[in-house]
Structures are given as C-alpha cells and as structure tokens.
Design a protein around this motif. Structure first.
Motif, mmCIF file in Angstrom:
data_model
loop_
_atom_site.group_PDB
_atom_site.id
_atom_site.type_symbol
_atom_site.label_atom_id
_atom_site.label_comp_id
_atom_site.label_asym_id
_atom_site.label_seq_id
_atom_site.Cartn_x
_atom_site.Cartn_y
_atom_site.Cartn_z
ATOM 1 N N GLU A 425 43.466 86.184 153.633
ATOM 2 C CA GLU A 425 44.730 85.731 153.752
ATOM 3 C C GLU A 425 44.990 84.381 153.128
ATOM 4 N N ALA A 426 44.018 83.561 153.287
ATOM 5 C CA ALA A 426 43.969 82.199 152.759
ATOM 6 C C ALA A 426 43.875 82.118 151.141
ATOM 7 N N ILE A 427 44.887 83.024 150.723
ATOM 8 C CA ILE A 427 45.263 82.955 149.140
ATOM 9 C C ILE A 427 43.811 82.993 148.282
ATOM 10 N N GLY A 428 43.147 83.760 148.849
ATOM 11 C CA GLY A 428 41.905 84.153 148.017
ATOM 12 C C GLY A 428 41.785 85.823 147.392
ATOM 13 N N TYR A 429 41.556 85.856 146.091
ATOM 14 C CA TYR A 429 42.002 87.176 145.410
ATOM 15 C C TYR A 429 40.634 87.356 144.380
ATOM 16 N N GLU A 471 56.748 102.323 151.718
ATOM 17 C CA GLU A 471 55.726 103.437 151.402
ATOM 18 C C GLU A 471 54.694 103.581 152.328
ATOM 19 N N TYR A 472 54.138 102.298 152.651
ATOM 20 C CA TYR A 472 52.765 102.477 153.496
ATOM 21 C C TYR A 472 52.773 101.635 154.712
ATOM 22 N N GLY A 473 53.999 101.465 155.370
ATOM 23 C CA GLY A 473 54.127 100.837 156.619
ATOM 24 C C GLY A 473 54.423 99.170 156.293
ATOM 25 N N TYR A 474 55.283 98.798 157.174
ATOM 26 C CA TYR A 474 55.287 97.373 157.140
ATOM 27 C C TYR A 474 54.283 96.590 157.955
ATOM 28 N N HIS A 475 53.705 95.688 157.317
ATOM 29 C CA HIS A 475 52.677 94.817 158.042
ATOM 30 C C HIS A 475 52.932 93.262 157.811
ATOM 31 N N ILE A 476 53.533 92.793 159.174
ATOM 32 C CA ILE A 476 54.118 91.406 159.244
ATOM 33 C C ILE A 476 53.090 90.725 159.931
ATOM 34 N N SER A 477 52.754 89.334 159.352
ATOM 35 C CA SER A 477 51.647 88.540 159.740
ATOM 36 C C SER A 477 52.530 87.282 160.042
ATOM 37 N N LYS A 478 51.722 86.531 160.912
ATOM 38 C CA LYS A 478 52.150 85.152 161.548
ATOM 39 C C LYS A 478 50.994 84.348 161.519
ATOM 40 N N ASN A 479 50.472 83.447 160.847
ATOM 41 C CA ASN A 479 49.210 82.805 161.010
ATOM 42 C C ASN A 479 49.589 81.340 160.817
ATOM 43 N N SER A 480 48.849 80.515 161.828
ATOM 44 C CA SER A 480 49.074 79.030 161.803
ATOM 45 C C SER A 480 47.746 78.497 162.338
ATOM 46 N N ILE A 567 41.639 75.057 164.679
ATOM 47 C CA ILE A 567 41.684 76.264 165.423
ATOM 48 C C ILE A 567 42.551 77.112 164.830
ATOM 49 N N LYS A 568 42.151 78.114 164.015
ATOM 50 C CA LYS A 568 43.145 79.038 163.411
ATOM 51 C C LYS A 568 43.523 80.121 164.257
ATOM 52 N N TYR A 569 44.636 80.802 164.199
ATOM 53 C CA TYR A 569 45.066 82.003 164.746
ATOM 54 C C TYR A 569 45.742 82.913 163.862
ATOM 55 N N TYR A 570 45.439 84.162 163.671
ATOM 56 C CA TYR A 570 46.099 85.019 162.812
ATOM 57 C C TYR A 570 46.837 86.234 163.683
ATOM 58 N N THR A 571 47.784 86.623 163.471
ATOM 59 C CA THR A 571 48.569 87.893 164.120
ATOM 60 C C THR A 571 49.289 88.616 163.160
ATOM 61 N N GLU A 572 49.049 89.986 163.463
ATOM 62 C CA GLU A 572 49.825 90.810 162.617
ATOM 63 C C GLU A 572 50.260 92.160 163.678
ATOM 64 N N LEU A 592 55.166 87.444 170.693
ATOM 65 C CA LEU A 592 53.542 87.658 170.859
ATOM 66 C C LEU A 592 52.942 86.396 170.508
ATOM 67 N N VAL A 593 53.396 85.761 169.554
ATOM 68 C CA VAL A 593 52.889 84.439 168.959
ATOM 69 C C VAL A 593 53.004 83.403 170.010
ATOM 70 N N ASP A 594 54.187 83.267 170.502
ATOM 71 C CA ASP A 594 54.698 82.266 171.591
ATOM 72 C C ASP A 594 53.978 82.611 172.830
ATOM 73 N N ALA A 595 53.676 83.685 173.324
ATOM 74 C CA ALA A 595 52.695 84.180 174.331
ATOM 75 C C ALA A 595 51.392 83.610 173.920
ATOM 76 N N ILE A 596 50.971 83.852 172.899
ATOM 77 C CA ILE A 596 49.300 83.489 172.707
ATOM 78 C C ILE A 596 49.158 81.926 172.796
ATOM 79 N N VAL A 597 50.128 80.992 172.249
ATOM 80 C CA VAL A 597 50.209 79.739 172.210
ATOM 81 C C VAL A 597 50.358 79.294 173.647
ATOM 82 N N GLU A 598 51.188 79.741 174.361
ATOM 83 C CA GLU A 598 51.553 79.292 175.611
ATOM 84 C C GLU A 598 50.256 79.729 176.714
ATOM 85 N N ASN A 599 49.815 80.858 176.431
ATOM 86 C CA ASN A 599 48.818 81.289 177.437
ATOM 87 C C ASN A 599 47.253 81.093 177.110
#
Length: 613
Positions: A425-429, A471-480, A567-572, A592-599
């Motif tokens: 995900e860190a733009i490496g291919y 076609e293959y299902g939506y995959h939504i990510s949020k990383n920071s 400290i990185k976090y990755y969610t999908e 979900l991300v808000d809950a992770i940051v808060e808790n």
C-alpha cells in the motif's frame, strides 16, 4: 576533547566517543568540525545521541541521519558496516572473489558532514576491493531497482544501494540485496550485524578510495545495465501501436531524485510519448527545495507543481516517483476540475487488473492461470485476493515489506510458477520479475500504457477503478500514522493492547461499538484464528504489529515502521461483488477509524504527533 567536556560526560561514553573520533574525524575534517562545534556549545545531549549507541543493522539495512558518531551515517560507520558485510559474504560464499558485488547510489548529500551517497558508495567499494572482491560500482546515480536487477542479471553474490529513499534530506541509508536478487531477510541481518561488531576497526586499505577507483577489480556496469534493464521491461509492453498513436498527455515528477532520465527512457522503450517533466523538480537536488517532505505518498503537497504543469499543458494524469525511483504515485484530473490522488491500494488495484488483463490477452490456454501468482503485504488491500478468487489464479499475502514479497516471488519462480504482480500500500509495485523489489520506473511505463489503452475506450482511471470494484467488490481503505520518537511510549501503547483487561494476553474484544472477532499479534506470535493460537506468518519481537478483525468484516492493523519514527495504522472494509453502496461503506469505515483512534491511541495521544497535513 576531555578538557572541553569539563567532566560533564560519563567516562564510558567519552571512551566510545574518542574511539570513533580518532578513527573517523581525522579523515573527514567536516565531521570533525561538527563535533568541535558541539563541544564548544557544551551540547552534551546532542553528542550523546551521536556517540552513545550504534545504529542497528536489520533486514532494512541501515537508515539514519548523516553526521558524526556511531549512531549516524558517516565515513566510519559505512566502512565498519561494509567490513562486516564483506566478512559475512566471505563466510557465505566460497566464490565471492569470482562473482563479486554491485554498489549503486542516489543523489543525496549532506555538506555539513561531508557525507554523500556517492562518497559512501566509494568507501564501500574500497572495502571490497581491499579484500580482492570484484565490485560493479555504478559511475553515476541510478534508481534503486537497478541494483537488484544487476545482482540477478550478472549472477552476483550481493548488492548494496546507498539511499534513504523518501526520508528527510539529512538522512541516508544502506540497503542490502542477497544473491537471489531480493532484499535480505533473517537470519542474514543478525549474521551481518554480528560481523559488523567484530570488524569495527578500519582495515588499512578501507579508506583508500583513490586506489580502489583505479583497481582492475572495479567495473562500471552503467551502460550495460542501462541497456539490459530496458530490454527486460520491454517484455511487458503489449500495446505498442496504441502507445505510438496515443494523444494522452502525462506529467511526471522525480521530486528532485534520480528518476527523470530513467522514466523518460522507460516511456521510450514502450513507444509512449515522453511525459512532461516538472522542470523545477526533474534534476537531482539533495536539498529537495520545493517540497517539505520528498515523499509522493504524502499526496497533494508534493504534487502541487505537477498539477500546475498539467493544467498548463492540458495533461490529465500525473505520475510521481520518490527520490530513489522505486515507488510510484498517480493522480488524475476529475470532471469537476479537482485532482484525485490515488491511494497505494487503489493504484495496486488498477495495476493488478491491468497486468492480468494483458496476461489473459497473451495466453489462450485456460489452464495456465493455475500457475499464476500475485502477492501483496498483509497491511495492503485484499483486492488482489478478490480478483484471484474470481479469475482462478493464486494470491498470497506476506509480511510487510518487499523483502518478504521479493523472497517469496523468488521461491515461486524457482518452482516454475509465474509471478505476475506484487504490491504494498505504500505505493510500491513489482510489475516484472526482472526486479524482485518495488520498481517505480517499470511501473511508470506500465501505468503509461494502461492510461493510453483506457483512453481508446474513453475510460478514465477513476471509471476503471469503479468498474474493478463493481466486478470484484468494493475495497475501501483508510490509512494514516502518528509520529513518535519515544520507544517507551510505543511499547506502552502496544503492551496496553496485549493486556487490555489488566491480565496478560487479554486483547480487547470490542472497540467502541465495533465487536472484535479475531486478533493476530506478529510481535508475540499469537493468532486467535488458528487452532493452537500460533501465527502462521513469521513473527518478530523487535517490531510491533497487531491486526484486529471486526465482526463487520473490517480489518485494522497497527504497526511500527522499520525506517521512520511512526506508528502506522491500516484499515479496510469490503463489499461483495455487485454491492455498490459505497457511501454507507465509507461512513462505516470512518466510524471504525474514529473508534480505533479514540480507544487504542487516546491514552498516549498527548505523546504522539498526528500525521502532518
């Protein structure tokens, strides 16, 4: 030196300092001047940072600030590291003196300390030459992918790339490749580290770069590799006639790094029209004057000049490499006039779809797909898994980092399998098995061909991405990430998650309103999904990494970076194919991300810096 310290420094620390100073500063007056200035200021804490602890050599090699002392990148630490690496290679390969090594470097330089990538590469070469080892030292700057390519192409024992990639300008690094063309993994890191500790005193000829550069053991692979690399990636050009006739306009920036000339050559190899170059950023400049961070992963702030040039030239797509050109970012102008910067996961979906699309066009044998593999890291989107399930090829996930994907790809290739694509995900291919590492040069040309092809069907990149998700299902990510320089704070944060109810190994069972269904801890080796609670993927007690799976199908991973104080976090979150309720999916993920940051982060929030805007 002792007098200047006026007794303010612990004697053991002073001994370490004196040993390092005597061995390096007389050879480098600029580094000596830096230390003298710190001594005059009485800057004890700064001197302690420089001299009290040695850089740790790991699977990522070395990466640190350039400057004096054993915790920094400088002439002495480069020599010590190379002496240890050389001795380890001598023990590992009986034919090291026949096969040799390759050394490349980027354009980084640090005038205050006299350090530069070229200087460090010359010193490393001198160490090997002094031991009778042939060295293929590039005569000019190269992209990082050239080093693993050279290792494989010439059948060498190892490779070294002197680069700090996208790190701040004061940093530099020492990246190591094994004979298989992939980055080193354990136990090589521990073996090399031990050998470094055993070879701290510089060998007599290790400083003698002038003699080394005259040696018959030294060869320059620049012209040959420059030719052979582009021949190799041409095999992945499938639509030459479309490329020749395409009127798509693309802007490219190398962000003051090494990528400009090589991406221009890659486009030429694919018969693509050359991309417009961002003039202010196309030439290497170790000061990175136009950007706060030389990292295209940071998004729009790094691409401002690219967008301006695109508006001027009427271009609709921007491609960007990081300074050592092993990564690639992409942005597209939308109908609204705004620019969309694709995430690493989104570009991974596009490139993964494209290379499979091209492979299918070239292979009429339906059974051949069973020999096909794609890879991604465990913190990356699972879109490739979804494509693999429908199309019939194999998907595997590895630990974070291309060292794992590169080594796994090598294993599969040795078994006669076809490894078509790998990404993180860190733009490496990795779009070609010619380089068993991320490669922003070949990825740029392959992306250019994909863009030209889509233009013939009047399809934008954003439209194609939506089509892939349909076609293959939506995959939504949020990383920071959060920035944290205090290792005690980091340990405390992760240990709290491991002892959440006050008992050892009692991980959280919920996060706000979200129920947790499984936990995998690759620091301790715990995995609640396995019958014996033991993780299948390799574990490492020296790094932090915990993955939570939620009852709503969401996945979140928290980990420390191996090269940066983060400290990185990755969610999908994903939907089934055909479910296009993206609005609800994004809302659920945001909550979900808000809950992770808060808790999970809140108890340490006052000791963490948020990601810069």
């Amino acid at each position: 030196l002792v007098a200047n310290f006026n007794g303010r420094c612990h004697m053991n620390l002073l001994n370490v300092m004196l040993f390092s100073i005597c061995n390096q500063l007389v050879k480098n007056p600029k580094t000596m001047s830096m230390v003298q200035d710190l001594m005059k200021k009485g800057a004890v804490e700064e001197l302690k940072k420089c001299f009290s602890s040695r850089m740790e050599f790991g699977t990522a090699g070395l990466r640190a600030a350039m400057g004096p002392g054993i915790s920094c990148m400088n002439d002495l630490t480069i020599i010590q590291t190379t002496q240890g690496f050389c001795q380890y290679l001598e023990k590992s390969f009986g034919n090291l003196k026949e096969r040799g090594v390759v050394i490349g470097y980027d354009a980084r330089a640090h005038p205050p300390s006299g350090g530069s990538s070229k200087r460090f590469a010359s010193l490393a070469s001198a160490v090997f030459v002094s031991r009778g080892v042939p060295v293929h030292l590039f005569s000019d700057i190269t992209p990082t992918p050239f080093v693993p390519f050279t290792v494989s192409h010439l059948g060498l024992c190892a490779g070294i790339m002197v680069t700090a990639s996208h790190n701040p300008k004061q940093d530099n690094g020492y990246k190591v490749y094994w004979e298989n063309g992939a980055q080193i993994v354990s136990p090589h890191d521990k073996g090399i580290s031990k050998a470094i500790e055993e070879n701290l005193e510089p060998w007599p000829e290790s400083w003698n770069t002038e003699e080394a550069l005259k040696s018959s053991l030294l060869k320059d692979p620049y012209q040959d590799i420059n030719t052979q690399y582009f021949k190799a990636i041409q095999k992945h050009c499938h639509h030459r006639e479309i490329n020749k006739s395409s009127e798509v306009k693309i802007v490219h920036t190398s962000v003051h790094g090494v990528g400009h000339a090589f991406v221009q050559s890659a486009f030429k190899a694919f018969d693509l029209h050359p991309p417009y170059a961002v003039e202010e950023q196309k030439d290497p400049d170790p000061e990175f004057p136009t950007v706060k961070y030389p990292n295209p992963e940071e998004g729009e702030g790094v691409l401002t000049l690219s967008f301006a040039l695109a508006e001027k030239e009427g271009a609709t797509v921007v491609l960007a490499n990081d300074p050592d050109a092993d990564r690639l970012a992409m942005a597209e102008k939308q109908e609204s006039g705004q620019w969309r910067v694709f995430t690493g996961n989104e570009l991974g979906a596009l490139l993964g779809w494209w290379v499979f699309h091209c492979w299918k066009q070239q292979n009429s044998d339906a059974g051949a797909v069973k020999n096909l593999y794609m890879l991604s890291s465990t913190v990356s989107s699972k879109i490739l898994r979804a494509i693999a399930l429908k199309e019939g090829f194999h998907f595997e996930e590895t630990l974070t980092g291309f060292k794992w994907m590169g080594n796994r790809a090598r294993d599969l290739l040795d078994q006669g399998k076809t490894v078509l694509f790998a990404f993180e995900e860190a733009i490496g291919y990795m779009c070609s098995p010619s380089v068993l590492d991320k490669d922003g040069v070949s990825a740029a040309a392959i992306a250019g061909e994909m863009i030209s092809y889509l233009a013939t069907t009047n399809t934008s990149l954003s439209q194609k991405l939506a089509g892939i998700f349909e076609e293959y299902g939506y995959h939504i990510s949020k990383n920071s990430y959060f920035i944290c320089h205090d290792q005690d704070v980091i340990r405390s944060l992760f240990e709290r998650l491991r002892n959440y109810s006050g008992k050892k190994d009692s991980y959280p069972v919920e996060c706000g309103r979200f129920s947790i269904s499984a936990v995998r801890d690759l620091t301790t080796g715990y995995d609640s999904n396995q019958p014996d609670n033991k993780a299948i993927l390799p574990t490492s007690s020296s790094s932090q990494m915990i993955t939570f799976t939620f009852s709503n199908g969401g996945v979140a991973t928290m980990r420390t970076s191996g090269t940066e104080p983060k400290i990185k976090y990755y969610t999908e979150l994903c939907t089934a194919p055909g479910n296009s309720d993206v609005t609800s999916l994004k809302k659920e993920l945001d909550e979900l991300v808000d809950a992770i940051v808060e808790n999970f982060f809140e108890p340490q929030k006052n000791k963490l810096q948020p990601k810069p805007e």
